[in-house]
Design an enzyme around this catalytic site. Structure first.
Site, PDB file in Angstrom:
ATOM      1  N   CYS A  68      48.410  14.968   2.203  1.00  0.00           N
ATOM      2  CA  CYS A  68      47.760  13.809   2.831  1.00  0.00           C
ATOM      3  C   CYS A  68      48.744  13.008   3.681  1.00  0.00           C
ATOM      4  O   CYS A  68      48.370  12.473   4.725  1.00  0.00           O
ATOM      5  CB  CYS A  68      47.134  12.916   1.764  1.00  0.00           C
ATOM      6  SG  CYS A  68      45.795  13.702   0.845  1.00  0.00           S
ATOM      7  N   THR A  69      49.978  12.939   3.254  1.00  0.00           N
ATOM      8  CA  THR A  69      50.977  12.215   4.047  1.00  0.00           C
ATOM      9  C   THR A  69      51.178  12.887   5.392  1.00  0.00           C
ATOM     10  O   THR A  69      51.269  12.216   6.429  1.00  0.00           O
ATOM     11  CB  THR A  69      52.313  12.148   3.276  1.00  0.00           C
ATOM     12  OG1 THR A  69      52.094  11.446   2.044  1.00  0.00           O
ATOM     13  CG2 THR A  69      53.383  11.424   4.081  1.00  0.00           C
TER      14      THR A  69
END
Length: 217
Positions: free
Chosen positions: A45-46
């Protein structure tokens, strides 16, 4: 009830790392992309948030707002953005919805109504909050796609889909497989040949129901 293409998206009020929003007001008359995540401080997700941040100029060219959502607090979102910006090498100027109560995830049918976050939860507890929603200026859902936690989303494809949606919005055109900006488009069968040629110029007729024309500029 599942959210389907051309349904009006739910309206809601939520906290973000940039303050309170009312979703339909946030959309306004813009195209909007909402992309969801099962937890802050997660590796895939980062990278995804970083990719969205790096595309800020591309979203602006298309008059498109982007907004994230993750099932953690606004305070956590603020801290996470530091990591995202460090990784991406650019500012993440878009808001992130705080959905620790799962209200928005349930409204958009990413989780069942009985879902809850247990103590010491992991991203697996909200793994299906991994969707992208493209919403038109009419506030209707135009496209959705959902990825597993192990596969980073392809934001080049999100851009391609957005370009195709904007080109074909409320006109009798469609984008063929693997379409890219500048390539020919399909003319809808709702127009007969004469009307189609009057509107879009010479047709490239592959089949009686498959007719290509130059994309409008």
């Amino acid at each position: 009830m599942a959210l389907r293409i051309n349904d009006t998206v739910p309206n809601f009020t939520a906290e973000t790392d940039q303050g309170t929003i009312q979703f339909h007001d946030f959309i306004g008359d813009n195209w909007t992309i909402m992309f969801s995540h099962p937890k802050d401080f997660t590796p895939v997700c980062t990278t995804e948030f970083g990719a969205v941040a790096q595309l800020a100029d591309e979203w602006a060219k298309r008059d498109t707002k982007v907004i994230g959502i993750s099932v953690d607090s606004a305070e956590d979102h603020v801290k996470w953005k530091g990591d995202i910006e460090s990784f991406a090498g650019t500012k993440a100027g878009f808001p992130i919805i705080a959905d620790s109560g799962l209200e928005v995830a349930k409204l958009f049918d990413m989780l069942p109504s009985e879902a809850y976050l247990p103590d010491n939860r992991t991203p697996a507890d909200s793994a299906t909050v991994r969707s992208v929603f493209i919403i038109g200026p009419d506030k209707k859902l135009k496209l959705s796609m959902t990825y597993p936690m192990t596969i980073g989303r392809n934001f080049a494809e999100v851009l391609r889909a957005l370009d195709a949606l904007q080109l074909t919005y409320n006109v009798p055109l469609a984008a063929p497989a693997n379409w890219q900006v500048g390539q020919d488009v399909i003319v809808a069968t709702a127009l007969n040949d004469a009307d189609a040629e009057a509107k879009y110029g010479t047709l490239d007729k592959k089949l009686p129901y498959l007719r290509f024309a130059k994309a409008p500029s």
